[in-house]
Design an enzyme around this catalytic site. Structure first.
Site, short mmCIF file in Angstrom:
data_model
loop_
_atom_site.label_atom_id
_atom_site.label_comp_id
_atom_site.label_asym_id
_atom_site.label_seq_id
_atom_site.Cartn_x
_atom_site.Cartn_y
_atom_site.Cartn_z
N GLY A 212 2.19 16.39 1.45
CA GLY A 212 1.64 17.73 1.66
C GLY A 212 2.64 18.75 2.15
O GLY A 212 2.24 19.70 2.85
N LYS A 213 3.90 18.63 1.78
CA LYS A 213 4.91 19.60 2.25
C LYS A 213 4.64 20.99 1.67
O LYS A 213 4.69 21.99 2.39
CB LYS A 213 6.31 19.11 1.88
CG LYS A 213 6.68 17.77 2.50
CD LYS A 213 8.10 17.37 2.18
CE LYS A 213 8.28 16.95 0.73
NZ LYS A 213 7.51 15.74 0.38
N GLU A 429 -5.56 -17.80 -4.91
CA GLU A 429 -6.07 -16.72 -4.05
C GLU A 429 -6.71 -17.27 -2.78
O GLU A 429 -6.55 -16.69 -1.70
CB GLU A 429 -7.07 -15.86 -4.84
CG GLU A 429 -6.47 -15.13 -6.02
CD GLU A 429 -5.28 -14.28 -5.65
OE1 GLU A 429 -5.21 -13.79 -4.50
OE2 GLU A 429 -4.38 -14.11 -6.49
#
EC number: 3.4.24.-
Length: 644
Positions: A212-213, A429
């Site tokens: 978000g610069k 898994e």
């Protein structure tokens, strides 16, 4: 947005089109005049026959042609004939002898001028106007034409066009606090000048992509209610040397006219790269950088001009650009923490119709390491999924699925696994999940699935962090490696074979072990020696070796030792819980997807004390604490099986 460049572009194109039309008209008129003047060409033999037959009334002799006017009543009556002027010394005698033929010579100056005009001036003018027209088309995007190539091409937003304020920026409270002084100075400069304070000339926004610069820069202008000049660093660099420097001068001239204002240069590393130790130089970029440095030194900060720049590669910027008096302040715009992620989700969800039961805090927990742009994408993906299923509100399951889509991709329905492969993936898994459940300090298992995903995963295990972590201990790193290797360990124990499905797990486990040895100082052999340094920490975080080849060999031995220790620990846990491994794998094989509560209920049947005990009372490996950086989004939340 200022539309002045577009108006200038239209004005510059109109004369060129007019010139082009006029040139074509001149050529047509000239060709028509020439054809009308010399209507028909005849051979020299025909010309001599016409003299003998007394069919000619007048001849105009020029250096190139003989223009013939026939008598009335002849074949060519009413036409003008011409033929080439062959150097015939007897021609004048023949004309005199004919008696009734009037002949004269043409003015050579008029002929030379006409020939030069038709041969050189008209073609050159035509080519010039064509070149100008085509060239203006080619460089139109660079500056709107020949006259505008060095002009400022920044997008200019006036006060009422910027709707973004700090209310639209979440998760960056420290950055907003650092910029409050800039806003205060632009709104009330006398309050600061009275005490002798000066406005920082430049503020550098540094952080990873998507944090978000650019949004923060616009919010500063929106809060200060001043004009906002926005452009990219790459827009200064062109193929012509001097264009970038000219644009910098024009930019600051325009900014001074509209001061107080904000100039925002995105990706300033495009022109601000360091000039040290360069094998090849770029004159255009260096001139642009030098001009920018000169302009920053030349303007008075009391006029209210603030330069905001953004980059995700601060380490490559020129030292002269970063010294005090130019970019005085560096503001870090980093990836948000748990509270910041929840705030960002709330900002992006305010315009989305959410079900009252939606818990954004849960989504924030499972998105550790996500940037603001990632979170905005997840909210949007959740809304799209709700519409796809015909709902008017976004449910929690929509947001959960959106997170999984971002991490692992969409479910790959056309990939059908054989029963043997599904069994391997299920044991793999569950091996991850079981090691995670029985190790001290590891994050709880949130979901186990063997449904293939589009990013290459044949299944994955997702863990949900209980709290936000900023420090990781050596024990926690060893746990993480053991969990990553739990899948391969389960294959070895149950099936007595190894598959390539653990390739991603092995890669990540090896990288963690390498960081422990070379960066975090968690090796007894090397103590606290930095053997690698991280470059581009806001991009790929690539590490560069700072040791000899002999030391690298020892590093590899130390990494092997750590990985073997964690591998043996994972196999030990799974061997002691073989029945539990088989039972849970059977359930996963049947249902394809199970969630954390169902998984823990089966684990607690054997270990009922885990229901009441703190998760931290599990199996222990080792305990040392060291500061580490925030994990990336896919490093803590998902352990996948990737087939290469």
């Amino acid at each position: 947005m200022n539309n002045e460049p577009k108006k200038n572009e239209k004005k510059s194109k109109k004369p060129i089109i007019i010139y082009f039309i006029v040139t074509i008209a001149i050529l047509l008129v000239a060709n028509y005049s020439r054809d009308a003047y010399m209507n028909k060409e005849i051979s020299y033999n025909e010309f001599l026959n016409m003299i003998n037959n007394k069919e000619i009334s007048e001849i105009v002799i020029s250096s190139d042609n003989l223009v013939i006017t026939p008598k009335d009543g002849t074949e060519y009556e009413g036409k003008t004939l011409y033929t080439a002027n062959i150097k015939n010394d007897k021609l004048l005698d023949e004309l005199i002898e004919a008696g009734d033929i009037r002949f004269t010579g043409k003015n050579p100056k008029e002929s030379i001028f006409m020939n030069a005009f038709m041969t050189y001036i008209i073609p050159i003018a035509f080519l010039y106007f064509m070149w100008r027209f085509l060239f203006s088309k080619m460089i139109g995007k660079m500056g709107g034409g020949m006259g505008n190539i060095g002009k400022n091409n920044a997008k200019v937003y006036v006060e009422d066009q910027i709707k973004v304020t700090f209310k639209d920026v979440a998760g960056q409270e420290e950055a907003k606090e650092s910029l409050e002084e800039v806003i205060g100075f632009l709104n009330a400069p006398t309050k600061y000048t009275e005490i002798g304070a000066k406005l920082p000339k430049g503020v550098l926004l540094v952080g990873p992509p998507g944090t978000g610069k650019t949004l923060i820069a616009k919010a500063v202008a929106g809060e200060a209610k001043v004009p906002f000049f926005s452009l990219s660093g790459s827009s200064f660099v062109e193929m012509f040397v001097g264009v970038g420097a000219s644009r910098v001068r024009e930019l600051f001239k325009d900014a001074e006219k509209q001061a107080p204002c904000i100039i925002f240069i995105d990706e300033i590393d495009a022109i601000g790269k360091s000039r040290d130790n360069q094998m090849q130089s770029n004159d255009e970029r260096e001139q642009t950088l030098n001009q920018l440095l000169s302009e920053m030194d030349g303007f008075d900060s009391s006029k209210g001009i603030v330069i905001l720049a953004a980059t995700n590669r601060p380490e490559i910027l020129d030292k002269a650009l970063l010294r005090p008096g130019r970019f005085d302040r560096r503001v870090i715009v980093d990836k948000p923490d748990l509270i910041g992620r929840e705030a960002i989700l709330n900002v992006h969800a305010k315009d989305v119709t959410l079900d009252p039961e939606v818990d954004l805090k849960e989504i924030a927990k499972i998105t550790s390491g996500a940037a603001g742009a990632d979170l905005a994408n997840m909210i949007n993906e959740g809304a799209l999924r709700a519409v796809k299923h015909g709902r008017k509100k976004v449910l929690q399951e929509d947001l959960r699925d959106a997170v999984e889509v971002i991490i692992a991709g969409k479910e790959k329905k056309d990939r059908i696994l054989s029963q043997k492969e599904k069994k391997i993936v299920a044991f793999h898994e569950v091996g991850h999940a079981l090691v995670a459940a029985l190790l001290k300090g590891s994050d709880p298992v949130h979901k186990i699935t063997i449904v293939p995903r589009t990013m290459g995963a044949l299944g994955y295990t997702m863990q949900l962090p209980e709290e936000e972590k900023h420090l990781n201990s050596k024990k926690e790193f060893m746990n993480e490696i053991a969990i990553l290797l739990g899948g391969r360990s389960a294959e070895e124990i149950v099936l007595n074979e190894a598959t390539n499905g653990a390739s991603n797990d092995i890669e990540r486990a090896t990288q963690i072990a390498r960081n422990m040895v070379t960066i975090y100082g968690m090796s007894d052999r090397f103590d606290m020696v930095a053997l690698e340094s991280v470059q581009n920490r806001y991009l790929d975080g690539r590490a560069v070796r700072n040791c000899s080849d002999e030391t690298s060999t020892l590093i590899d031995e130390e990494i092997l030792k750590i990985v073997k220790e964690a591998h043996n620990k994972a196999k030990e846990i799974l061997r002691e819980n073989r029945e539990l491994l088989d039972k849970i794998s059977g359930v996963v094989l049947e249902k394809e997807t199970i969630f954390g509560d169902e998984f823990m209920n089966m684990v607690c049947e054997k270990y009922p004390e885990l229901k009441k005990q703190d998760k931290k009372e599990g199996l222990d490996l080792e305990d040392k604490t060291i500061e580490v950086e925030t994990e990336e989004i896919d490093k803590k939340t998902a352990i996948d099986v990737t087939i290469e």
